[in-house]
Design a protein around this motif. Structure first.
Motif, PDB file in Angstrom:
ATOM      1  N   ARG A  31      34.099  58.475  27.441  1.00 27.55           N
ATOM      2  CA  ARG A  31      34.223  58.503  28.891  1.00 27.55           C
ATOM      3  C   ARG A  31      35.607  58.060  29.306  1.00 27.55           C
ATOM      4  O   ARG A  31      36.379  57.492  28.513  1.00 27.55           O
ATOM      5  CB  ARG A  31      33.166  57.631  29.558  1.00 27.55           C
ATOM      6  N   VAL A  32      35.918  58.334  30.562  1.00 23.77           N
ATOM      7  CA  VAL A  32      37.166  57.893  31.161  1.00 23.77           C
ATOM      8  C   VAL A  32      36.837  57.267  32.514  1.00 23.77           C
ATOM      9  O   VAL A  32      36.066  57.831  33.289  1.00 23.77           O
ATOM     10  CB  VAL A  32      38.152  59.068  31.366  1.00 23.77           C
ATOM     11  N   ASP A  33      37.384  56.104  32.762  1.00 24.94           N
ATOM     12  CA  ASP A  33      37.226  55.443  34.056  1.00 24.94           C
ATOM     13  C   ASP A  33      38.606  55.230  34.675  1.00 24.94           C
ATOM     14  O   ASP A  33      39.561  54.924  33.972  1.00 24.94           O
ATOM     15  CB  ASP A  33      36.512  54.094  33.888  1.00 24.94           C
ATOM     16  N   VAL A  34      38.685  55.378  35.981  1.00 21.70           N
ATOM     17  CA  VAL A  34      39.943  55.181  36.693  1.00 21.70           C
ATOM     18  C   VAL A  34      39.700  54.182  37.811  1.00 21.70           C
ATOM     19  O   VAL A  34      38.765  54.329  38.609  1.00 21.70           O
ATOM     20  CB  VAL A  34      40.470  56.503  37.275  1.00 21.70           C
ATOM     21  N   PHE A  35      40.530  53.154  37.837  1.00 22.85           N
ATOM     22  CA  PHE A  35      40.505  52.152  38.903  1.00 22.85           C
ATOM     23  C   PHE A  35      41.824  52.238  39.651  1.00 22.85           C
ATOM     24  O   PHE A  35      42.887  52.280  39.031  1.00 22.85           O
ATOM     25  CB  PHE A  35      40.330  50.755  38.306  1.00 22.85           C
ATOM     26  N   THR A  36      41.769  52.266  40.969  1.00 23.61           N
ATOM     27  CA  THR A  36      43.013  52.320  41.727  1.00 23.61           C
ATOM     28  C   THR A  36      42.904  51.559  43.033  1.00 23.61           C
ATOM     29  O   THR A  36      41.912  51.692  43.763  1.00 23.61           O
ATOM     30  CB  THR A  36      43.450  53.782  41.975  1.00 23.61           C
ATOM     31  N   ASP A  37      43.879  50.690  43.300  1.00 25.15           N
ATOM     32  CA  ASP A  37      44.013  50.071  44.611  1.00 25.15           C
ATOM     33  C   ASP A  37      45.477  50.201  45.023  1.00 25.15           C
ATOM     34  O   ASP A  37      46.231  50.971  44.414  1.00 25.15           O
ATOM     35  CB  ASP A  37      43.512  48.613  44.608  1.00 25.15           C
TER      36      ASP A  37
ATOM     37  N   THR B  41      32.113  48.486  31.855  1.00 23.99           N
ATOM     38  CA  THR B  41      33.431  48.823  32.391  1.00 23.99           C
ATOM     39  C   THR B  41      33.604  48.238  33.787  1.00 23.99           C
ATOM     40  O   THR B  41      34.633  47.638  34.104  1.00 23.99           O
ATOM     41  CB  THR B  41      33.618  50.344  32.435  1.00 23.99           C
ATOM     42  N   ALA B  42      32.598  48.437  34.629  1.00 19.75           N
ATOM     43  CA  ALA B  42      32.676  47.910  35.991  1.00 19.75           C
ATOM     44  C   ALA B  42      32.756  46.386  35.981  1.00 19.75           C
ATOM     45  O   ALA B  42      33.515  45.793  36.758  1.00 19.75           O
ATOM     46  CB  ALA B  42      31.469  48.369  36.804  1.00 19.75           C
ATOM     47  N   ALA B  43      31.992  45.744  35.100  1.00 17.85           N
ATOM     48  CA  ALA B  43      32.012  44.285  35.036  1.00 17.85           C
ATOM     49  C   ALA B  43      33.399  43.790  34.604  1.00 17.85           C
ATOM     50  O   ALA B  43      33.901  42.789  35.126  1.00 17.85           O
ATOM     51  CB  ALA B  43      30.943  43.792  34.068  1.00 17.85           C
ATOM     52  N   HIS B  44      34.021  44.466  33.666  1.00 18.79           N
ATOM     53  CA  HIS B  44      35.370  44.102  33.221  1.00 18.79           C
ATOM     54  C   HIS B  44      36.357  44.215  34.378  1.00 18.79           C
ATOM     55  O   HIS B  44      37.180  43.325  34.608  1.00 18.79           O
ATOM     56  CB  HIS B  44      35.784  45.001  32.064  1.00 18.79           C
ATOM     57  N   VAL B  45      36.270  45.306  35.138  1.00 20.84           N
ATOM     58  CA  VAL B  45      37.177  45.523  36.258  1.00 20.84           C
ATOM     59  C   VAL B  45      36.998  44.435  37.317  1.00 20.84           C
ATOM     60  O   VAL B  45      37.963  43.886  37.837  1.00 20.84           O
ATOM     61  CB  VAL B  45      36.937  46.920  36.873  1.00 20.84           C
ATOM     62  N   ILE B  46      35.754  44.124  37.615  1.00 22.22           N
ATOM     63  CA  ILE B  46      35.477  43.158  38.667  1.00 22.22           C
ATOM     64  C   ILE B  46      35.837  41.753  38.227  1.00 22.22           C
ATOM     65  O   ILE B  46      36.395  40.971  39.007  1.00 22.22           O
ATOM     66  CB  ILE B  46      33.999  43.257  39.090  1.00 22.22           C
ATOM     67  N   GLU B  47      35.541  41.380  36.991  1.00 20.22           N
ATOM     68  CA  GLU B  47      35.799  40.010  36.532  1.00 20.22           C
ATOM     69  C   GLU B  47      37.289  39.702  36.468  1.00 20.22           C
ATOM     70  O   GLU B  47      37.682  38.544  36.473  1.00 20.22           O
ATOM     71  CB  GLU B  47      35.118  39.776  35.182  1.00 20.22           C
ATOM     72  N   VAL B  48      38.120  40.725  36.405  1.00 17.36           N
ATOM     73  CA  VAL B  48      39.567  40.496  36.480  1.00 17.36           C
ATOM     74  C   VAL B  48      39.958  40.087  37.893  1.00 17.36           C
ATOM     75  O   VAL B  48      40.950  39.390  38.094  1.00 17.36           O
ATOM     76  CB  VAL B  48      40.316  41.780  36.066  1.00 17.36           C
ATOM     77  N   ARG B  49      39.179  40.492  38.886  1.00 12.02           N
ATOM     78  CA  ARG B  49      39.525  40.256  40.277  1.00 12.02           C
ATOM     79  C   ARG B  49      38.720  39.137  40.921  1.00 12.02           C
ATOM     80  O   ARG B  49      38.881  38.857  42.108  1.00 12.02           O
ATOM     81  CB  ARG B  49      39.382  41.559  41.071  1.00 12.02           C
ATOM     82  N   GLU B  50      37.815  38.535  40.170  1.00 11.25           N
ATOM     83  CA  GLU B  50      37.079  37.366  40.623  1.00 11.25           C
ATOM     84  C   GLU B  50      37.283  36.255  39.606  1.00 11.25           C
ATOM     85  O   GLU B  50      37.730  36.497  38.491  1.00 11.25           O
ATOM     86  CB  GLU B  50      35.578  37.679  40.732  1.00 11.25           C
ATOM     87  N   CYS B  63      41.501  40.492  27.981  1.00 11.31           N
ATOM     88  CA  CYS B  63      42.780  41.155  28.194  1.00 11.31           C
ATOM     89  C   CYS B  63      43.715  40.187  28.898  1.00 11.31           C
ATOM     90  O   CYS B  63      43.284  39.178  29.445  1.00 11.31           O
ATOM     91  CB  CYS B  63      42.611  42.417  29.044  1.00 11.31           C
ATOM     92  N   GLY B  64      44.998  40.464  28.874  1.00  5.70           N
ATOM     93  CA  GLY B  64      45.964  39.647  29.596  1.00  5.70           C
ATOM     94  C   GLY B  64      46.055  40.123  31.029  1.00  5.70           C
ATOM     95  O   GLY B  64      47.147  40.339  31.553  1.00  5.70           O
ATOM     96  N   CYS B  65      44.947  40.277  31.679  1.00  5.17           N
ATOM     97  CA  CYS B  65      44.906  40.933  32.973  1.00  5.17           C
ATOM     98  C   CYS B  65      45.375  40.025  34.096  1.00  5.17           C
ATOM     99  O   CYS B  65      45.497  40.477  35.220  1.00  5.17           O
ATOM    100  CB  CYS B  65      43.489  41.422  33.271  1.00  5.17           C
ATOM    101  N   ARG B  66      45.615  38.738  33.782  1.00  2.00           N
ATOM    102  CA  ARG B  66      46.083  37.856  34.856  1.00  2.00           C
ATOM    103  C   ARG B  66      47.602  37.719  34.778  1.00  2.00           C
ATOM    104  O   ARG B  66      48.173  36.939  35.500  1.00  2.00           O
ATOM    105  CB  ARG B  66      45.403  36.490  34.725  1.00  2.00           C
TER     106      ARG B  66
END
Lengths: 366, 66
Positions: A31-37, B41-50, B63-66
């Motif tokens: 799969r591929v996911d894209v996040f953008t803000d 995937t969604a949890a990873h994305v959100i936990e970087v921003r919370e 990840c070094g997302c901070r």
């Protein structure tokens, strides 16, 4: 051999063609996911493969990457203190080996690693799962130990270590023919470099009210805990609702609540599954967080995500499946789109973190 | 805490389903969206921003997302 064609080949064929193979593909997916803000765009491809081995063994492997690009309008309190544009690539690999001597219990060991230009992470784990109460309940425990090194892209000699110990527990039990409840609990202890602190960014600075620019500095330990309750309820044969609540607290005095709800509807005998989902979270600020600093505090951060904030997420997903293909028990194509709203209490007018999350993928079960 | 343990014991002891009675639990709609790779995937994305994490679908290396 290039990875992508190999994975696509296994995705479709499942390694078919061998009589009574010692190794059998259970599922494969890509799969591929894209996040953008307003600040960053992240393209995240991933692939997974689950294999059954002889004598009750199985192995799962996964690869995921983050291709990050962005431009930052802010100069001081931001991921990159002085850059106006940046690009980054992160690659991650994971493998999980499971042994199931009996159908009612299993053990597993795992490794996950990721690397980017200025950060390396390695995580090893052990876990166990057991079915109880005439297989009406399932208890799972996982322990992970993680080691990280934070560097600087502009200084190869810079290296700050950190480690984390994590324990996850879950108890799932069947309450009825269409009802499942799950309790989850997790704990984490982080020990980090005293020069930088935990989850601090070496590029980020803060500006005091006196106009002095200081590097970001977080406490060098952090304890974290979370508990959650999840419930899944069938509403007839083709509809189900899922929901959950989580409470979080840590030693930085951040605490918060998260709730989510989703509705799933099956059409045409599971050939099409539609989902609608929503999520809300609310967190308080770390004890050392401040929109600005006076003097030279021991702890200081430019990370707004450690402040008080709330987020909403809403989205839809669709999955189409075929069940009558040669050699496959199921082939599915899925897509989802979600909208994320993030509001920080100290920067209420900033909507730049509102984001889209779009994804899609192909999966096969054999 | 005692009441919670007692409630848990009552709930888990009241119902036993045979394999043929679990058909509804095996349907696609009954798969908890929290327990999928999309959710991870969604949890990873959100936990970087919370600042919050844990008791969720996110797992694996950080990840070094901070």
């Amino acid at each position: 051999m290039p990875l992508a064609p190999l994975l696509v080949g296994l995705l479709v064929t499942g390694g078919a063609g061998a009589a009574d193979p010692p190794v059998r593909v259970d599922t494969s997916s890509a799969r591929v996911d894209v996040f953008t803000d307003e600040w960053v765009t992240v393209v995240a491809p991933s692939a997974n493969l689950d294999l059954t081995l002889p004598r009750g063994w199985s192995v799962s492997g996964a690869w995921a990457a983050d291709v990050i690009s962005g431009a930052t309008p802010h100069i001081t309190t931001d991921a990159i203190s002085s850059a106006t544009s940046f690009h980054e690539l992160r690659n991650g690999l994971s493998v999980d080996l499971q042994a199931a001597p009996k159908t009612t219990w299993s053990l597993h060991g795992s490794y996950a690693g990721s690397i980017e230009s200025d950060f390396v992470s390695n995580t090893a784990g052990l876990g166990a799962k057991v079915d109880l109460l005439k297989r009406m309940a399932s208890l799972r425990a996982d322990y992970h130990s993680r080691f990280e090194t934070t560097g600087r892209a502009d200084d190869r000699s810079y290296s700050e270590p950190a480690s984390a110990q994590l324990l996850d527990l879950s108890w799932a039990w069947i309450l009825g023919r269409g009802t499942v409840a799950t309790l989850l609990a997790s704990g984490e202890w982080d020990a980090c470099s005293p020069a930088l602190g935990c989850v601090a960014n070496p590029y980020r600075t803060v500006r005091t009210t006196q106009g002095v620019v200081l590097p970001e500095r977080h406490p060098d330990t952090r304890g974290r805990a979370a508990g959650a309750l999840r419930l899944s309820q069938a509403l007839g044969a083709n509809t189900a609702v899922h929901g959950g609540y989580r409470y979080y607290a840590d030693s930085w005095r951040i605490s918060g609540h998260t709730a989510d709800l989703s509705l799933a509807r099956s059409l045409f005998k599971d050939a099409l599954v539609l989902r609608a989902n929503g999520r809300f979270s609310r967190q308080g600020a770390a004890f050392f967080f401040g929109p600005e600093y006076d003097g030279t505090p021991a702890w200081r951060t430019g990370d707004r995500d450690l402040g008080a904030l709330h987020t909403w997420k809403a989205g839809i997903a669709v999955e189409g499946s075929a069940y009558t293909l040669e050699g496959l028990s199921r082939l599915s194509l899925a897509a989802n789109i979600d909208r994320l709203w993030l509001r920080q209490d100290d920067f209420a007018g900033d909507h730049s973190h509102d984001a889209w999350l779009v994804g899609g993928g192909l999966s096969a079960a054999f | 805490m005692s009441a919670l343990i007692l409630l848990f014991g009552v709930l888990t002891g009241c119902v036993t389903l045979a394999p043929y009675q679990r058909a509804t639990l095996m349907t696609r709609v009954m798969q908890d969206p929290y327990d999928t790779r999309e959710a991870a995937t969604a949890a990873h994305v959100i936990e970087v921003r919370e600042a919050m994490a844990g008791a969720s679908a996110a797992s694996g290396a950080s990840c070094g997302c901070r």
